[in-house]
Design a protein around this motif. Structure first.
Motif, PDB file in Angstrom:
ATOM      1  N   GLU A 115       0.839  -1.190   0.000  1.00  0.00           N
ATOM      2  CA  GLU A 115       0.000   0.000   0.000  1.00  0.00           C
ATOM      3  C   GLU A 115       0.876   1.242   0.000  1.00  0.00           C
ATOM      4  O   GLU A 115       1.976   1.250   0.563  1.00  0.00           O
ATOM      5  CB  GLU A 115      -0.912   0.005   1.228  1.00  0.00           C
ATOM      6  N   LEU A 116       0.360   2.287  -0.644  1.00  0.00           N
ATOM      7  CA  LEU A 116       1.106   3.545  -0.648  1.00  0.00           C
ATOM      8  C   LEU A 116       0.995   4.215   0.712  1.00  0.00           C
ATOM      9  O   LEU A 116      -0.053   4.196   1.352  1.00  0.00           O
ATOM     10  CB  LEU A 116       0.565   4.475  -1.734  1.00  0.00           C
ATOM     11  N   THR A 117       2.077   4.809   1.143  1.00  0.00           N
ATOM     12  CA  THR A 117       2.101   5.540   2.407  1.00  0.00           C
ATOM     13  C   THR A 117       2.266   7.025   2.135  1.00  0.00           C
ATOM     14  O   THR A 117       2.644   7.444   1.034  1.00  0.00           O
ATOM     15  CB  THR A 117       3.254   5.042   3.288  1.00  0.00           C
ATOM     16  N   GLU A 118       1.973   7.832   3.136  1.00  0.00           N
ATOM     17  CA  GLU A 118       2.124   9.272   3.007  1.00  0.00           C
ATOM     18  C   GLU A 118       3.591   9.636   2.761  1.00  0.00           C
ATOM     19  O   GLU A 118       4.502   9.019   3.321  1.00  0.00           O
ATOM     20  CB  GLU A 118       1.633   9.972   4.267  1.00  0.00           C
ATOM     21  N   ILE A 119       3.800  10.624   1.918  1.00  0.00           N
ATOM     22  CA  ILE A 119       5.160  11.097   1.663  1.00  0.00           C
ATOM     23  C   ILE A 119       5.226  12.602   1.921  1.00  0.00           C
ATOM     24  O   ILE A 119       4.196  13.296   1.913  1.00  0.00           O
ATOM     25  CB  ILE A 119       5.601  10.809   0.206  1.00  0.00           C
ATOM     26  N   ASN A 120       6.399  13.080   2.150  1.00  0.00           N
ATOM     27  CA  ASN A 120       6.628  14.511   2.284  1.00  0.00           C
ATOM     28  C   ASN A 120       6.976  15.051   0.900  1.00  0.00           C
ATOM     29  O   ASN A 120       8.148  15.111   0.513  1.00  0.00           O
ATOM     30  CB  ASN A 120       7.758  14.776   3.278  1.00  0.00           C
ATOM     31  N   ALA A 121       5.944  15.417   0.140  1.00  0.00           N
ATOM     32  CA  ALA A 121       6.140  15.833  -1.249  1.00  0.00           C
ATOM     33  C   ALA A 121       6.959  17.117  -1.323  1.00  0.00           C
ATOM     34  O   ALA A 121       6.675  18.090  -0.632  1.00  0.00           O
ATOM     35  CB  ALA A 121       4.796  16.029  -1.938  1.00  0.00           C
ATOM     36  N   GLN A 122       7.955  17.090  -2.178  1.00  0.00           N
ATOM     37  CA  GLN A 122       8.833  18.245  -2.332  1.00  0.00           C
ATOM     38  C   GLN A 122       8.396  19.170  -3.465  1.00  0.00           C
ATOM     39  O   GLN A 122       8.871  20.294  -3.565  1.00  0.00           O
ATOM     40  CB  GLN A 122      10.269  17.762  -2.562  1.00  0.00           C
ATOM     41  N   PHE A 123       7.502  18.696  -4.319  1.00  0.00           N
ATOM     42  CA  PHE A 123       6.969  19.542  -5.392  1.00  0.00           C
ATOM     43  C   PHE A 123       5.711  18.894  -5.948  1.00  0.00           C
ATOM     44  O   PHE A 123       5.402  17.726  -5.671  1.00  0.00           O
ATOM     45  CB  PHE A 123       8.001  19.757  -6.503  1.00  0.00           C
ATOM     46  N   GLU A 124       4.986  19.670  -6.764  1.00  0.00           N
ATOM     47  CA  GLU A 124       3.759  19.202  -7.404  1.00  0.00           C
ATOM     48  C   GLU A 124       3.987  19.161  -8.914  1.00  0.00           C
ATOM     49  O   GLU A 124       4.166  20.202  -9.553  1.00  0.00           O
ATOM     50  CB  GLU A 124       2.586  20.142  -7.093  1.00  0.00           C
ATOM     51  N   PRO A 125       3.991  17.960  -9.528  1.00  0.00           N
ATOM     52  CA  PRO A 125       4.149  17.885 -10.983  1.00  0.00           C
ATOM     53  C   PRO A 125       3.022  18.635 -11.689  1.00  0.00           C
ATOM     54  O   PRO A 125       1.883  18.693 -11.207  1.00  0.00           O
ATOM     55  CB  PRO A 125       4.071  16.380 -11.258  1.00  0.00           C
ATOM     56  N   GLU A 126       3.348  19.207 -12.847  1.00  0.00           N
ATOM     57  CA  GLU A 126       2.389  20.029 -13.595  1.00  0.00           C
ATOM     58  C   GLU A 126       1.957  19.319 -14.883  1.00  0.00           C
ATOM     59  O   GLU A 126       2.803  18.940 -15.690  1.00  0.00           O
ATOM     60  CB  GLU A 126       3.020  21.379 -13.950  1.00  0.00           C
TER      61      GLU A 126
END
Length: 400
Positions: A36-47
């Motif tokens: 299962e996918l877990t929460e990540i600390n996203a460093q950016f948002e792909p566009e």
């Protein structure tokens, strides 16, 4: 049962082994559970720059259809036979043709319901090339989609052809490497290799360099042929059969080899990742990894996804493992592609994941569609082209 296609049987069994569903049994085999996918600390948002849909996509069928970026266009196709060209910048549709009836006469198979497009694409010589499970290769004019020629070949076309020396080189599921005249589709030569009783469903794409056409085969070998005449050069085994049953001893090399400098790199579905001298086939090094997903090389790093969905960075010079990312177990992870400071993979739930190229940490995530990203994304001029099973195509920019 005697008439059951052995390749189909092997695929069913292999799929059951790799991606079996979990049960409520206390003794369930946890090796088949999907992480299962877990929460990540996203460093950016792909566009997302633009998106298009090809309506039907490849559905649930085995396919290696991939977008092709060339001639300022993006070419794509779906299994039923619809092929498209979109403007690379805007995503506007330029042309759309139905390959199942492109010449108005159902081509070679009057009773077929669909074109069963499953191989390609490839672009060159002002053409875009698609192949089918029906053993037909289509060459379309890249400007308007008009049919230039179609050719019947021996076996399914379920991998990417290559264009070189005014030839279209096709490796088929029956073990035949075929050279077609790029202008007419006429067969110029054909080589045939023996195929083991049981193999995975798949075939290596063709890569060309220095007058040679390089492929993997179902016997676990990397092989080179002379493009001009089809004569075989060296053949080097990189697969290692193991186990008591034919199924356990499958060693197909279904991943398109990668040429980098004077070396060629390949990986077996059961065996090794290996670096060979391109001219002699001599083994430079090999390491224990097994995969049927695309390899990517960037500088001194090889990025590989193994049969469990784990992602690795490996030193190109000596095969030393630099890092591993084990969070994607059984998520049917695609091959990894390199873009800037990251590598990107897709998975069975339609997500793309950005991994830091230095340590493999997950730094961003984006969902293209609810259906799987079934084929390794394509990177061109810093943009990602990702396609889902249901036919959703997105062009995505990674922030700098």
């Amino acid at each position: 049962m005697k008439n059951l296609n052995k390749k189909l049987l092997s695929t069913i069994l292999a799929s059951a082994m790799l991606f079996g569903c979990a049960s409520d049994d206390e003794d369930e085999d946890t090796s088949t559970l999907v992480a299962e996918l877990t929460e990540i600390n996203a460093q950016f948002e792909p566009e997302v720059l633009w998106e298009q849909s090809t309506d039907e996509g490849v559905q649930h069928y085995f396919s290696r259809l991939n977008p092709v970026v060339a001639y300022d266009k993006v070419f794509t196709a779906e299994r039923l036979g619809d092929a498209y060209a979109f403007d690379k910048t805007t995503g506007e549709e330029i042309w759309h043709v139905d390959l199942s009836n492109i010449d108005g006469s159902r081509g070679f198979f009057d009773d077929r319901e669909t074109a069963r497009i499953s191989g390609g694409g490839a672009a060159g010589y002002n053409m875009v090339i698609w192949g089918s499970e029906n053993g037909i290769v289509y060459a379309l004019n890249q400007e308007n989609g008009e049919l230039i020629w179609q050719a019947k070949v021996a076996g399914e076309v379920i991998s990417n052809p290559a264009l070189d020396s005014n030839k279209v080189l096709v490796n088929t599921g029956s073990g035949a490497l075929i050279a077609l005249d790029a202008q007419t589709g006429e067969q110029l030569w054909k080589t045939e290799q023996s195929v083991p009783p049981l193999t995975l469903r798949g075939a290596s794409g063709v890569v060309t360099s220095a007058g040679g056409a390089f492929i993997g085969n179902a016997k676990g070998e990397l092989v080179v042929y002379i493009i001009d005449n089809g004569q075989q050069g060296w053949a080097t085994e990189i697969g290692e059969p193991s186990g008591a049953t034919e199924l356990q001893r499958i060693v197909d090399v279904d991943v398109t080899p990668v040429v980098f400098g004077d070396k060629i790199y390949g990986i077996s579905s059961n065996g090794n990742l290996a670096a060979l001298d391109m001219r002699s086939g001599r083994e430079v090094w090999k390491r224990k990894y097994s995969s049927y997903r695309q390899l990517t090389i960037d500088g001194n790093q090889i990025f590989a996804t193994d049969e469990k969905g784990h992602v690795y960075a490996i030193d190109r010079n000596d095969g030393t493992e630099l890092w591993s990312q084990l969070s994607f177990t059984n998520r049917e992870t695609t091959g990894a592609v390199s873009i800037g400071d990251y590598v990107v993979i897709g998975d069975l739930e339609g997500y793309l994941h950005w991994l830091n190229k230095t340590d493999g940490s997950i730094v961003a995530r984006h969902r293209v569609d609810s259906s799987a990203i079934y084929v390794t994304p394509v990177v061109d001029e810093g943009l990602i082209y990702a396609q889902s099973r249901d036919g959703e195509l997105q062009v995505i920019k990674t922030p700098e």
